[in-house]
Design an enzyme around this catalytic site. Structure first.
Site, mmCIF file in Angstrom:
data_model
loop_
_atom_site.group_PDB
_atom_site.id
_atom_site.type_symbol
_atom_site.label_atom_id
_atom_site.label_comp_id
_atom_site.label_asym_id
_atom_site.label_seq_id
_atom_site.Cartn_x
_atom_site.Cartn_y
_atom_site.Cartn_z
ATOM 1 C CD GLU A 52 -3.139 -6.017 3.735
ATOM 2 O OE1 GLU A 52 -1.988 -5.608 3.507
ATOM 3 O OE2 GLU A 52 -3.978 -5.367 4.385
ATOM 4 C CD GLU A 97 -3.027 -1.153 2.183
ATOM 5 O OE1 GLU A 97 -3.021 -0.270 3.055
ATOM 6 O OE2 GLU A 97 -3.934 -2.011 2.085
HETATM 7 C C1 GAL Z 1 -4.442 -2.642 5.278
HETATM 8 C C2 GAL Z 1 -2.970 -2.567 5.663
HETATM 9 C C3 GAL Z 1 -2.653 -3.489 6.811
HETATM 10 C C4 GAL Z 1 -3.674 -3.312 7.892
HETATM 11 C C5 GAL Z 1 -5.024 -3.598 7.332
HETATM 12 C C6 GAL Z 1 -6.131 -3.566 8.356
HETATM 13 O O1 GAL Z 1 -4.843 -1.572 4.530
HETATM 14 O O2 GAL Z 1 -2.175 -2.920 4.576
HETATM 15 O O3 GAL Z 1 -1.366 -3.228 7.281
HETATM 16 O O4 GAL Z 1 -3.585 -2.021 8.375
HETATM 17 O O5 GAL Z 1 -5.303 -2.636 6.354
HETATM 18 O O6 GAL Z 1 -7.382 -3.808 7.761
#
Ligand code: GAL
Length: 829
Positions: A501, A425
């Site tokens: 993710e 990100e």
């Molecule tokens: C994402 C981020 C992670 C964590 C996650 C929580 O955007 O990459 O590190 O913060 O959100 O939902």
């Protein structure tokens, strides 16, 4: 170069020195040693002027052994940022160690290797400045030879500074990974000195190509012989070769040798076979260095149509992202803790790990090599644009190339590693010239290792495509955009995509509020385990990702956020405000994440079984909630079942509430965030009933082809009557490092777990072990992880015991007021 189909094959190795170092001193030859340097350090947390001086008075400093995480000692406080765990991570600390170097080493090379130190490490030997390394997650080696004293005492001093607002999660603090002292001959194989690839692998033969560096620190030219042998998993020599190497004075030579392994056994996720290579350097008939490595043989392929292929077979990535902490044990690295985390993940059906968002410890890669879990090794959470006030962006310009190259050189020999992630990100996504850094980092990765693709976890859409960042990585990772896999693939005929993710749902183990809350917050700061829609705005149901992957089979798979709960980032309690780098204490005492399908102790939540029902084939069925609803007799209670079988029948006290068919009988879940699940999301993955409550037994029976294949029963528990203990292992190594994780259950007189019990349990430990940590998985508990007591959270807590170096028996007694106590014995060998 844009790669549509990435084909590579590699034989991989891990230096045995780094593997052994956590347990024992490893000999490389009679005179050459890598010494475990973890013992006998002195520690002081303070801002000190002059503590690097050789004669600095440190007699009052605290004595301890490494690896050490000083922040996990607490206390929790809302003075500390909840985002980083509510623990006191900020400030300056010093470590010093007095040690002798034998006079016989006076013509040797002496260096110190840290697997990582958090953070901003500066190192002095005998008062002389040796070097530094800001990034707390990277391993580094420093040459001590110029300042080393032989036949007398030396003092090494390490200063660490963890800066305020420097992380988005719990970073740990201290020399939290292993340290080695290396004594080398002038001619030796240096750090990360070997790199093995296999240009050709077939059933009959693997061609093994080994690049070995040999360093000559002497003032004369040298002729050496490099002898390389490969042993199979039974310890039998299967290949051997010798080559001559000329090394100019004060320089490094590279020897390339090629060996064949006949009928190789391939490393894969079912049978992760490891080989071992030994590289021996001989000068004038004397062995001057021996470098032992373990490795695997496998091929990896990334195909736009077929997805990820391991040894030619398609493997859907059932992955998890994981931060580096080990829950109550904090960040001080422990191989068994890592291995257990990954075993629990594997039992959920996990076959892949993303080391979010930083270089991992060698121990986690060793665990994944041995268990058969493929890994994306990630380098950075920030490039030039910071996410927190004192983030890595402050060091990016000066250090990114060195850090990235070192990460790859260290990890490129692990069979488990399949991709290099250059960022998570990163905010450069939204910049027109963001592709420039992407290209640069991508090129560095290919320069160090041309056998694995690069990737990034992008979370904007369509910015990284418009700004061309996505074109400069080999495989595109998308964070939280499952509905776009198809569009990305259709619009970009060269791209390969996956969910780097996914989901980001939250829950607290064993918590069921009625009525089920569909809003973010609850007065208890706990989150329902009915697995409803509770999470941050970008989160979505696990079910929606399952749907997306079924709809777009070209996606390589997914990496859920996250496998385990972790310290810090207690979303949805506490705000998330990147613009102000704000404190997250508005929902104190929430201090650890709710994201995992498994809690901080490793106890499964219900979501664990939802993933298991999708990712495993051995018949299973799970039912929720608990069955202790005193005062709600006759009222309807929502009951959910997760199974990988075809049908489930539900019974209460023997009365059937009917069979439900997976895939046909859907469960409606109110979902509010994403278009693809908005409104009443219809889940094909959960079976549900509304059942009038009646104390007794709630039972589910799963069927396949009409045959009963799995069953689970929960009984209404009576009053808490006893404490029971279950050790994950009752025999552990007497090495001062090994752990036994003891599950503590509060049970009624008949042995049923009391699902709401919060009794305080006291622990007594005698014999060959010490307390390592206690915990209970409650994200809001401010009790110390190092106390000798712990309250149960929904019927469970955990006691972690560590062996000493003296073999014997450890007796642990758990007692609680008015309950029968229990003693368990763990023996150490
Ligand atoms: C994402 C981020 C992670 C964590 C996650 C929580 O955007 O990459 O590190 O913060 O959100 O939902």
């Amino acid at each position: 170069m844009k790669i549509i189909k990435w084909v590579c094959s590699i034989v991989l190795l891990v230096t045995i020195t780094s593997i052994l170092s956590c347990k024992e001193t490893s000999k490389r030859s009679a005179s050459i040693e890598d010494q475990n340097f973890n013992k006998g350090w002195l520690f002081k947390k303070d801002t000190i002027v002059g503590a690097e001086a050789i004669n600095f008075k440190d007699t009052e400093w605290r004595k301890l052994d490494l690896p050490h995480d000083w922040a996990i000692e607490g206390p929790f406080s809302n003075v500390n940022n909840a985002r980083t765990g509510g623990l006191p991570i900020d400030g300056e600390v010093w470590y010093r160690k007095h040690f002798n170097l034998d006079r016989s080493y006076s013509n040797k090379q002496v260096s110190i290797e840290f697997d990582g130190a958090m953070a901003n490490a500066k190192v002095w030997l005998n008062g002389e400045y040796v070097g530094e390394r800001p990034y707390g997650y990277i391993g580094f080696e420093l040459d001590l030879t110029p300042y080393a004293k032989f036949g007398e005492e030396n003092v090494i001093a390490v200063k660490l500074v963890t800066k305020h607002l420097s992380a988005r999660w719990y970073p740990g603090a201290g020399i939290y990974r292993n340290v080695r002292l290396k004594i080398n001959d002038a001619i030796h194989i240096p750090q990360y000195g070997t790199y093995i690839t296999t240009p050709n692998v077939s059933k009959e033969r693997a061609e093994v190509s080994i690049e070995t560096k040999i360093k000559n620190r002497s003032s004369s030219h040298s002729e050496a012989i490099l002898n390389t042998i490969i042993k199979n998993d039974k310890g039998m020599v299967v290949s051997e070769t010798k080559t001559n190497v000329s090394i100019e004075k004060e320089s490094e030579a590279v020897a390339n040798v090629s060996l064949n392994v006949e009928n190789p056994k391939l490393w894969d996720i079912i049978n992760p076979v490891l080989y071992e290579a030994t590289s021996t350097v001989i000068v004038e008939g004397t062995i001057v260095d021996r470098y032992i490595t373990s490795f695997g043989i496998r091929t990896i392929e990334f195909d736009r149509e077929k997805g990820f292929l391991l040894n030619g077979n398609a493997v859907k990535l059932n992955g998890v992202c994981m931060h580096h902490d080990q829950g109550p044990l904090g960040s001080a690295i422990n191989f068994r803790a890592k291995q257990r985390q990954m075993q629990i993940m594997q039992s959920m059906g996990v076959n892949a790990l993303r080391t979010s968002h930083n270089p991992p410890s060698p121990e986690i890669l060793k665990a994944c090599d041995e268990l058969g879990i493929v890994v994306i090794v990630e380098a950075f959470d920030e490039w030039k644009i910071g996410k927190v006030e004192n983030g890595y962006n402050k060091h990016f310009d000066e250090w990114h190339e060195i850090d990235l190259r070192d990460m790859i050189k260290r990890d490129r020999n692990h069979p488990s590693v399949i991709m290099w992630s250059i960022g998570n990100e990163i905010l450069e996504q939204s910049q027109k010239d963001g592709w420039k850094i992407t290209k640069r980092l991508n090129d560095i990765c290919h320069d160090e290792d041309n056998t694995r693709p690069t990737t990034v976890g992008f979370n904007y859409f369509p910015a990284p495509f418009e700004n061309k960042l996505a074109e400069y990585v080999d495989v595109v990772g998308m964070n939280y955009w499952p509905e776009n896999y198809k569009e990305i693939l259709d619009n970009n005929p060269e791209m390969i995509v996956y969910g780097s993710e996914t989901s980001s749902m939250t829950s607290s183990r064993g918590v069921y509020h009625l009525p089920i809350e569909y809003t973010e917050k609850h007065e208890t700061n706990h989150v329902t385990s009915y697995d409803a829609i509770v999470g941050p705005p970008w989160a979505y149901l696990p079910d929606a990702e399952f749907d997306a992957l079924a709809k777009e089979p070209r996606s390589l798979g997914e990496f859920i956020w996250t496998g385990f709960d972790y310290l810090g980032e207690p979303t949805p309690y506490g705000g998330r405000d990147n613009s102000t780098n704000g404190y997250w204490n508005d929902d104190w005492p929430s201090r650890s994440s709710y994201f995992g399908p498994v809690d901080l102790c490793g106890f499964p939540k219900d979501r664990y079984y939802l993933y298991q029902s999708q990712w495993t084939t051995k018949p299973m069925v799970h039912v929720l909630p608990h069955w202790n609803w005193e005062g709600k007799e006759g009222e309807k209670i929502p009951v959910f079942a997760y199974t990988n079988a075809e049908e489930v029948e539900l019974f209460v006290n023997g009365k059937s509430y009917g069979k439900k068919v997976k895939g046909k009988d859907i469960t409606e879940i109110p979902a509010e965030y994403h278009e693809f699940e908005k409104g009443m999301y219809k889940s094909k993955y959960r079976l549900s009933w509304q059942v009038p409550y009646q104390p007794g037994a709630l039972k589910v029976v799963a069927f396949k082809g009409g045959k009963e294949v799995a069953t689970k029963e929960i009984k209404t528990a009576g009053a808490p009557a006893k404490v029971t203990l279950i050790a994950d292992r009752t025999e552990i190594d007497a090495d001062g490092n090994d752990l036994s994780f003891i599950t503590v259950r509060i049970e009624d007189k008949d042995g049923n777990i009391c699902p709401l019990a919060d009794n305080l349990v006291n622990f007594d430990i005698q014999g060959a072990g010490v307390l390592a940590a206690v915990g209970n998985g409650d994200q809001t508990s401010l009790a110390s992880f190092q106390a000798t007591n712990r309250k149960a959270f929904n019927g469970l807590c955990m006691f972690i015991v560590k062996s000493t170096e003296t073999a014997g028996e450890i007796k642990i007694t758990a007692s609680s007021k008015e309950l029968a106590s229990e003693t368990i014995t763990v023996s150490t060998n």
